[in-house]
Write a protein that holds these residues in place. Structure first.
Motif, PDB file in Angstrom:
ATOM      1  N   UNK A 101       0.853  -1.182   0.000  1.00  0.00           N
ATOM      2  CA  UNK A 101       0.000   0.000   0.000  1.00  0.00           C
ATOM      3  C   UNK A 101       0.885   1.226   0.000  1.00  0.00           C
ATOM      4  N   UNK A 102       0.769   2.057  -1.022  1.00  0.00           N
ATOM      5  CA  UNK A 102       1.605   3.233  -1.151  1.00  0.00           C
ATOM      6  C   UNK A 102       0.721   4.438  -1.419  1.00  0.00           C
ATOM      7  N   UNK A 103       1.073   5.576  -0.822  1.00  0.00           N
ATOM      8  CA  UNK A 103       0.336   6.794  -1.069  1.00  0.00           C
ATOM      9  C   UNK A 103       0.467   7.188  -2.524  1.00  0.00           C
ATOM     10  N   UNK A 104      -0.572   7.793  -3.114  1.00  0.00           N
ATOM     11  CA  UNK A 104      -0.517   8.216  -4.505  1.00  0.00           C
ATOM     12  C   UNK A 104      -1.134   9.582  -4.647  1.00  0.00           C
ATOM     13  N   UNK A 105      -0.870  10.177  -5.803  1.00  0.00           N
ATOM     14  CA  UNK A 105      -1.582  11.390  -6.181  1.00  0.00           C
ATOM     15  C   UNK A 105      -1.225  12.588  -5.354  1.00  0.00           C
ATOM     16  N   UNK A 106      -2.079  12.933  -4.390  1.00  0.00           N
ATOM     17  CA  UNK A 106      -1.983  14.212  -3.707  1.00  0.00           C
ATOM     18  C   UNK A 106      -1.259  14.135  -2.376  1.00  0.00           C
ATOM     19  N   UNK A 107      -0.397  13.142  -2.192  1.00  0.00           N
ATOM     20  CA  UNK A 107       0.300  13.003  -0.910  1.00  0.00           C
ATOM     21  C   UNK A 107       1.160  14.230  -0.645  1.00  0.00           C
ATOM     22  N   UNK A 108       1.216  14.644   0.608  1.00  0.00           N
ATOM     23  CA  UNK A 108       2.052  15.755   1.025  1.00  0.00           C
ATOM     24  C   UNK A 108       3.052  15.254   2.033  1.00  0.00           C
ATOM     25  N   UNK A 109       3.958  16.132   2.445  1.00  0.00           N
ATOM     26  CA  UNK A 109       4.962  15.723   3.437  1.00  0.00           C
ATOM     27  C   UNK A 109       4.305  15.291   4.725  1.00  0.00           C
ATOM     28  N   UNK A 110       3.112  15.857   5.033  1.00  0.00           N
ATOM     29  CA  UNK A 110       2.447  15.517   6.286  1.00  0.00           C
ATOM     30  C   UNK A 110       1.812  14.143   6.234  1.00  0.00           C
ATOM     31  N   UNK A 111       1.518  13.626   5.016  1.00  0.00           N
ATOM     32  CA  UNK A 111       0.856  12.332   4.905  1.00  0.00           C
ATOM     33  C   UNK A 111       1.754  11.271   4.295  1.00  0.00           C
ATOM     34  N   UNK A 112       2.913  11.650   3.756  1.00  0.00           N
ATOM     35  CA  UNK A 112       3.788  10.668   3.134  1.00  0.00           C
ATOM     36  C   UNK A 112       4.414   9.781   4.198  1.00  0.00           C
ATOM     37  N   UNK A 156       7.488   3.676  -6.428  1.00  0.00           N
ATOM     38  CA  UNK A 156       6.361   4.360  -5.799  1.00  0.00           C
ATOM     39  C   UNK A 156       6.767   4.899  -4.431  1.00  0.00           C
ATOM     40  N   UNK A 157       7.519   4.109  -3.686  1.00  0.00           N
ATOM     41  CA  UNK A 157       8.032   4.601  -2.411  1.00  0.00           C
ATOM     42  C   UNK A 157       8.959   5.791  -2.641  1.00  0.00           C
ATOM     43  N   UNK A 158       9.741   5.719  -3.694  1.00  0.00           N
ATOM     44  CA  UNK A 158      10.645   6.816  -4.018  1.00  0.00           C
ATOM     45  C   UNK A 158       9.868   8.104  -4.301  1.00  0.00           C
ATOM     46  N   UNK A 159       8.787   7.978  -5.044  1.00  0.00           N
ATOM     47  CA  UNK A 159       8.034   9.160  -5.458  1.00  0.00           C
ATOM     48  C   UNK A 159       7.131   9.699  -4.353  1.00  0.00           C
TER      49      UNK A 159
END
Length: 412
Positions: A101-112, A156-159
């Motif tokens: 499960x990886x964050x996508x799209x609109x992730x920010x530093x607060x949610x990454x 994806x983790x990188x991005x």
């Protein structure tokens, strides 16, 4: 910081980024600020810093060892959102076969999710498992797809993850290694078009990583791919590119690998002098290598036995069948018990060398011992057995043993 591989400077940058996302204004946290937190000199960070620390770590400030100021604090984003490290926890489950499960799209530093060295180490364990499977059964579409999927998830983790520069470099290196593995599997299954696509990706990722070992691996496979396509000048250029990597310059084992690949390609070009000189350098460099030194799983195959195997193939290409058979047997004797694909491959090479010497009965007996890797109906071993069948029928077309072999292969 230790768990996630963050220096004081890296943590300061993460906190500053998080403050920019929370308030629209980037923070001014420095290494000195972080050292004051670590020493306990400052146990009550400013409100914005407190919120940013909670967002970056996914933990309440009190769990980090800080003391709240007297006045109440507003709820922080990390208290309202899901655990920011959920991506990391989900990622760990890859080892047991679950989806990442990886964050996508609109992730920010607060949610990454924060990605640390421990995450990279888990990826490298998965990479080592792929190489073990390759040793046992050879490459093919299943391992190729698994490696390509893991490369995509790593990127994806990188991005979408938050990581220090050192961790980012390691992520690029692992992504390049997964992609190179997919390329090797495609080469092993003779899916050369797919292998070329992986090569282009791997060269880019290896360059971004700055990792000399991964760059060496990528150029080695590029040489293999060009050789399978009959583009021997390109293969030699790729093998020579290995000499420019830090791995070649600093580790004799990698230097030995470089020279053995140059020897194979020079032999294909008919340059006997250069091929034999490269073989001498390959064996000399291997003698200087420390077998106990920690190295990536991608070179675990390269034992003295493997060097003998590559030496045998070089002599076979130079028309020296007797020497080729000698080194093939030296290789087979030194292989690990789990190296089923390599055993089948070098038995096939030994059979080719025997038929080239006119010893067709022994050649067929050797080829009969070959058990192609499971599901390998279009890989290097079946291709070699096809070459053996052609050579056998040319050498002794009317022999009874040839007829028996032809019947056996038709049945198979």
């Amino acid at each position: 910081m230790k768990e996630r591989g963050l220096s004081a400077g890296a943590l300061a940058e993460h906190v500053n980024d998080a403050m920019a996302d929370l308030t629209g204004h980037r923070g001014a946290v420095t290494e000195r600020t972080v050292y004051r937190w670590l020493s306990g000199e400052n146990r009550s960070p400013q409100d914005r810093q407190w919120q940013a620390l909670e967002a970056v770590s996914g933990l309440p400030g009190t769990d980090l060892g800080f003391v709240p100021r007297a006045r109440p604090r507003p709820a922080t984003p990390s208290a309202r959102l899901e655990d920011p490290v959920l991506g990391r926890r989900s990622f760990i489950s890859v080892a047991t076969g679950a989806a990442v499960a990886v964050s996508t799209g609109t992730a920010t530093a607060a949610t990454r999710p924060i990605v640390g060295h421990s995450d990279v180490d888990r990826l490298r364990v998965l990479l080592a498992e792929l190489w073990l499977l390759d040793d046992q059964n050879g490459g093919g579409p299943v391992l190729e797809k698994r490696a390509a999927d893991l490369a995509a998830r790593t990127l994806s983790l990188q991005q979408h993850g938050s990581a220090s520069q050192r961790v980012r470099s390691r992520l690029y290196a692992v992504a390049a290694s997964f992609t190179a593995f997919a390329m090797f599997s495609a080469i092993d299954a003779r899916r050369l078009g797919e292998a070329q696509r992986y090569l282009e990706q791997s060269v880019t990722l290896a360059g971004l990583s700055g990792d000399g070992q991964v760059q060496h691996q990528t150029w080695r496979y590029a040489a293999m791919l060009a050789g399978q396509r009959g583009r021997y000048a390109d293969a030699l250029a790729a093998a020579e590119a290995c000499t420019g990597t830090r791995a070649h310059r600093t580790d004799p084992l990698y230097a030995s690998l470089t020279h053995s690949r140059i020897a194979l390609t020079a032999a294909s070009l008919g340059d006997k002098t250069r091929a034999l000189r490269a073989l001498d350098r390959a064996h000399g460099a291997y003698d200087r290598a420390d077998p106990a030194e920690a190295r990536p799983s991608s070179v675990a195959f390269y034992t003295r036995g493997e060097l003998h195997g590559l030496t045998g193939i070089t002599h076979y290409r130079l028309g020296e069948a007797e020497k080729a058979e000698f080194h093939a047997h030296r290789c087979i004797a030194d292989l690990r018990d789990d190296q089923h694909r390599n055993r089948a491959y070098y038995l096939s090479q030994a059979a080719l060398a025997q038929v080239a010497q006119g010893d067709v009965e022994q050649a067929v007996a050797t080829a009969t011992r070959v058990i192609a890797p499971t599901g390998a109906d279009a890989g290097r071993v079946p291709h070699l057995l096809g070459s053996f069948t052609s050579a056998l029928n040319q050498a002794a077309p009317k022999s009874a043993v040839t007829r028996q072999w032809n019947d056996r292969t038709r049945t198979a």
